[in-house]
Motif scaffolding. Structure first.
Motif, PDB file in Angstrom:
ATOM      1  N   ALA A 223       0.702  -1.162  -0.396  1.00  0.00           N
ATOM      2  CA  ALA A 223      -0.174   0.065  -0.170  1.00  0.00           C
ATOM      3  C   ALA A 223       1.129   1.391  -0.012  1.00  0.00           C
ATOM      4  O   ALA A 223       0.170   2.509  -0.755  1.00  0.00           O
ATOM      5  CB  ALA A 223      -1.313   0.191   1.285  1.00  0.00           C
ATOM      6  N   LYS A 224       2.438   1.411   0.859  1.00  0.00           N
ATOM      7  CA  LYS A 224       2.464   2.140   0.932  1.00  0.00           C
ATOM      8  C   LYS A 224       3.409   2.869  -0.383  1.00  0.00           C
ATOM      9  O   LYS A 224       3.870   3.859  -0.613  1.00  0.00           O
ATOM     10  CB  LYS A 224       4.061   2.673   2.067  1.00  0.00           C
ATOM     11  N   GLU A 225       3.823   1.948  -1.229  1.00  0.00           N
ATOM     12  CA  GLU A 225       4.681   2.093  -1.870  1.00  0.00           C
ATOM     13  C   GLU A 225       3.848   2.321  -3.177  1.00  0.00           C
ATOM     14  O   GLU A 225       4.376   2.745  -4.303  1.00  0.00           O
ATOM     15  CB  GLU A 225       5.570   0.727  -2.481  1.00  0.00           C
ATOM     16  N   GLU A 230      -4.374   0.820   2.191  1.00  0.00           N
ATOM     17  CA  GLU A 230      -4.058  -0.468   2.257  1.00  0.00           C
ATOM     18  C   GLU A 230      -5.198  -1.348   3.038  1.00  0.00           C
ATOM     19  O   GLU A 230      -6.450  -1.234   3.721  1.00  0.00           O
ATOM     20  CB  GLU A 230      -3.398  -0.448   3.909  1.00  0.00           C
ATOM     21  N   THR A 231      -5.293  -2.749   2.022  1.00  0.00           N
ATOM     22  CA  THR A 231      -6.700  -3.674   1.864  1.00  0.00           C
ATOM     23  C   THR A 231      -6.723  -4.630   3.596  1.00  0.00           C
ATOM     24  O   THR A 231      -5.299  -4.162   4.199  1.00  0.00           O
ATOM     25  CB  THR A 231      -6.036  -4.697   0.966  1.00  0.00           C
ATOM     26  N   ALA A 258      -6.450  -4.492  -3.971  1.00  0.00           N
ATOM     27  CA  ALA A 258      -6.418  -2.884  -3.501  1.00  0.00           C
ATOM     28  C   ALA A 258      -7.218  -2.252  -5.684  1.00  0.00           C
ATOM     29  O   ALA A 258      -7.382  -1.259  -5.250  1.00  0.00           O
ATOM     30  CB  ALA A 258      -5.149  -2.642  -4.879  1.00  0.00           C
ATOM     31  N   ILE A 259      -7.687  -3.250  -7.121  1.00  0.00           N
ATOM     32  CA  ILE A 259      -8.382  -2.530  -7.814  1.00  0.00           C
ATOM     33  C   ILE A 259      -9.950  -2.186  -7.298  1.00  0.00           C
ATOM     34  O   ILE A 259     -10.862  -1.838  -7.634  1.00  0.00           O
ATOM     35  CB  ILE A 259      -8.258  -3.569  -8.799  1.00  0.00           C
ATOM     36  N   ALA A 260     -10.414  -2.927  -6.104  1.00  0.00           N
ATOM     37  CA  ALA A 260     -11.745  -3.062  -5.622  1.00  0.00           C
ATOM     38  C   ALA A 260     -11.775  -1.555  -4.327  1.00  0.00           C
ATOM     39  O   ALA A 260     -13.064  -1.660  -3.847  1.00  0.00           O
ATOM     40  CB  ALA A 260     -12.220  -4.638  -4.493  1.00  0.00           C
ATOM     41  N   VAL A 265     -13.305  -7.222   1.817  1.00  0.00           N
ATOM     42  CA  VAL A 265     -13.069  -8.500   1.859  1.00  0.00           C
ATOM     43  C   VAL A 265     -12.620  -9.399   2.581  1.00  0.00           C
ATOM     44  O   VAL A 265     -12.561  -9.333   3.714  1.00  0.00           O
ATOM     45  CB  VAL A 265     -10.967  -7.265   1.386  1.00  0.00           C
ATOM     46  N   TRP A 266     -13.068 -10.216   2.069  1.00  0.00           N
ATOM     47  CA  TRP A 266     -12.831 -11.764   2.458  1.00  0.00           C
ATOM     48  C   TRP A 266     -12.129 -12.311   2.144  1.00  0.00           C
ATOM     49  O   TRP A 266     -11.257 -12.747   1.148  1.00  0.00           O
ATOM     50  CB  TRP A 266     -14.185 -12.532   2.652  1.00  0.00           C
ATOM     51  N   PHE A 267     -11.081 -14.027   3.197  1.00  0.00           N
ATOM     52  CA  PHE A 267     -10.692 -14.286   3.050  1.00  0.00           C
ATOM     53  C   PHE A 267     -10.584 -15.778   3.344  1.00  0.00           C
ATOM     54  O   PHE A 267     -11.103 -16.187   4.317  1.00  0.00           O
ATOM     55  CB  PHE A 267      -9.213 -13.708   3.265  1.00  0.00           C
ATOM     56  N   TRP A 268     -10.648 -16.568   2.782  1.00  0.00           N
ATOM     57  CA  TRP A 268     -11.045 -18.314   3.198  1.00  0.00           C
ATOM     58  C   TRP A 268     -10.754 -19.224   2.290  1.00  0.00           C
ATOM     59  O   TRP A 268     -10.055 -18.736   1.275  1.00  0.00           O
ATOM     60  CB  TRP A 268     -12.482 -18.093   1.835  1.00  0.00           C
TER      61      TRP A 268
END
Length: 575
Positions: A223-225, A230-231, A258-260, A265-268
């Protein structure tokens, strides 16, 4: 798509249900060890489910967008309630530790001793030969469904799956003309970085075969770069371990998030495979609206001879899982899947020497019930001057691409070749009939007709960039390629379209594949048509068999890549 292996090839995560060469049997499983299996009960009214889904996803239908509840679709296809209760009660009486009745599937957690006795099978520990920390319990030999419930059970899932672990391919500091970062994607497809995100819009990045690692420090660095927000992953389902980040999860979360933009955000993570994920998803309250799956394996190899026994076959597994995908689409969720990273020969013929099957399919990427996503790459020719003041800091250290000309993503210029072709099992859905017919009438050279079924589902549907992505991994940046990159990016675009609809009091897009073809039919310029390249190469060879890109839809890049403003304009016309 995902390729799980120790050599990084960022593309498609692949697995094999039957290949056991990577696994060493370590002896009988201990009797008290617990495992979970699923009894798939025989369903009904499947023709009604399909007809209903195609109706409510047809943008010209008066019923468009009238999605169902999970309870409604389950009640439609499940056997009579007394049947599922009879099966569940029998398993409980037999002494299973935990029995969950989901009406058309009964999920059982039980010790090894119970499963061996009940299903007349033998379970063993298997250890991965290179990832020695990975140990699974699987059956070796057949199984038998108890006579008391056999007539109601199609198959038992969770006994025979052996993942073939290969990692996505990456390069560190590769000499390429220009790298892909979120800034490049936003600019190329015209996605506004200030798009008004609805709080209920959501995207889910799914990892299979116990792939469960992205690192939160890497998210901060990324995110910084890139000078982006930040996601933040707000929902995690299944095991998560950030101590040893892997390429697949890292790519999905960094670019899908990032694009969303600020989409939820879900992580499954799923230990097993598609049927297991789909059935759990359908029984999750308020599930995510968009699901990105960068994984796949050839349809006929979902269950190979030697590990599938009794009545279970690859065809049966695909057909049953496709029903679960239909149910997911009907309740309001968009499923996206990668089209593969081994070109048209695919993982069925990676060395380009098969006379029996020189062209491959992919599952779930060839399913009619997912939005199948291929990959493109940018030409090396710079077509516009970048504004240095607009570039994020990462472009000062790594040369970001300024090209706007897309080609088919293919080896040897890229690390992967986008997959595409025709399903082995699924008939061509009506929503793509016109587009596929135009392809066959175009005069483009075709493989021998005996090598593919032209009347079956063609894939992919769409594409996005899949070459030269930069990800932050373990404190550094690496280049990655694959439909594992294009799939979460297109999923994020669907999430934005959902935000528009939700902001205007409309339902989400859900099963969006018919919409894509209807948008294309109304105005082909809604998509960037990719007409240069083919998908004849795998990572090891280039075959004389494959498909060539041409005007309109083709089994290489689908209808093309998105022009966001035009796609949004089409969605704005919908009820």
């Amino acid at each position: 798509m995902r390729l799980l292996s120790l050599l990084f090839l960022l593309g498609l995560a692949t697995l094999s249900f039957a290949v056991r060469s990577q696994w060493a049997q370590q002896g009988r499983a201990t009797h008290e060890a617990l495992i979970t299996i699923r009894f798939a009960l025989t369903q009904q009214n499947l023709d009604v489910l399909e007809r209903t889904l195609l109706d409510i996803s047809d943008t010209t239908s008066k019923n468009y967008g009238k999605w169902k509840t999970a309870e409604e679709v389950t009640e439609l296809v499940a056997p009579a309630r007394e049947i599922s209760e009879r099966v569940a009660s029998f398993l409980e009486r037999q002494g299973a530790t935990k029995v969950e009745n989901f009406r058309d599937m009964v999920k059982v957690t039980a010790p090894v001793s119970w499963i061996e006795e009940t299903l007349h099978t033998n379970l063993f520990f298997f250890q991965h030969k290179t990832r020695t920390s990975k140990v699974i319990i699987r059956a070796d030999g057949g199984y038998k469904i108890p006579a008391e419930i056999a007539e109601h059970v199609d198959f038992v899932a969770g006994l025979f799956e052996f993942p073939s672990i290969k990692n996505a391919r990456t390069q560190v500091g590769a000499g390429v003309d220009g790298y892909i970062v979120p800034y490049v994607i936003f600019d190329l497809y015209g996605i506004p970085t200030t798009f008004p995100v609805h709080p209920n819009s959501s995207i889910c990045l799914v990892e299979f075969q116990d792939d469960q690692s992205y690192n939160k420090d890497d998210l901060k660095k990324f995110a910084k770069e890139n000078e982006i927000t930040e996601t933040v992953v707000s929902h995690t389902v299944g095991p998560y371990s950030g101590s040893s980040a892997d390429t697949e999860s890292t790519l999905d979360v960094q670019y899908g998030g990032a694009i969303a933009l600020n989409t939820t955000v879900w992580f499954w993570t799923v230990e097993d495979w598609m049927y297991d994920f789909a059935t759990d998803f359908l029984n999750t309250k308020n599930p995510p609206l968009v699901v990105s799956m960068s994984w796949g394996w050839p349809e006929p190899e979902q269950c190979q001879v030697g590990n599938c026994t009794g009545d279970e076959t690859s065809l049966e597994y695909v057909v049953r899982t496709n029903v679960e995908f239909q149910k997911i689409g009907a309740i309001g969720t968009t499923l996206l899947a990668a089209s593969g990273d081994q070109g048209a020969p695919g993982d069925s013929d990676p060395e380009c020497n098969s006379k029996k099957k020189p062209l491959s399919s992919i599952f779930p990427g060839a399913s009619p019930w997912v939005l199948s996503v291929g990959a493109t790459m940018l030409s090396n020719m710079t077509t516009e001057d970048a504004d240095p003041s607009a570039e994020p800091p990462i472009c000062k250290s790594w040369t970001c691409s300024t090209s706007t000309t897309e080609l088919v993503c293919t080896i040897p210029q890229a690390l992967i070749t986008t997959g595409g072709g025709f399903s082995d099992y699924s008939l061509q859905p009506s929503y793509q009939n016109a587009a596929v017919a135009a392809y066959f009438k175009s005069g483009v050279p075709l493989p021998p007709q005996t090598d593919f079924n032209a009347s079956n589902r063609g894939f992919p549907d769409v594409s996005a960039l899949g070459h030269n992505y930069l990800i932050a991994l373990s404190g550094d940046f690496e280049q990655v390629d694959g439909t594992s990159a294009s799939t979460p990016v297109f999923a994020a675009i669907i999430a934005h379209l959902n935000s528009y609809r939700l902001n205007n009091g409309k339902p989400p897009l859900a099963f969006a594949v018919p919409l894509i073809y209807q948008a294309f039919a109304s105005d082909p310029t809604i998509f960037n048509d990719i007409t240069t390249g083919d998908n004849k190469c795998t990572e090891d060879c280039c075959s004389k068999f494959g498909y060539e890109a041409t005007k309109g839809w083709d089994p290489v890049t689908g209808v093309g890549t998105p022009v966001f403003s035009k796609l949004l304009a089409f969605v704005q016309t919908l009820p």
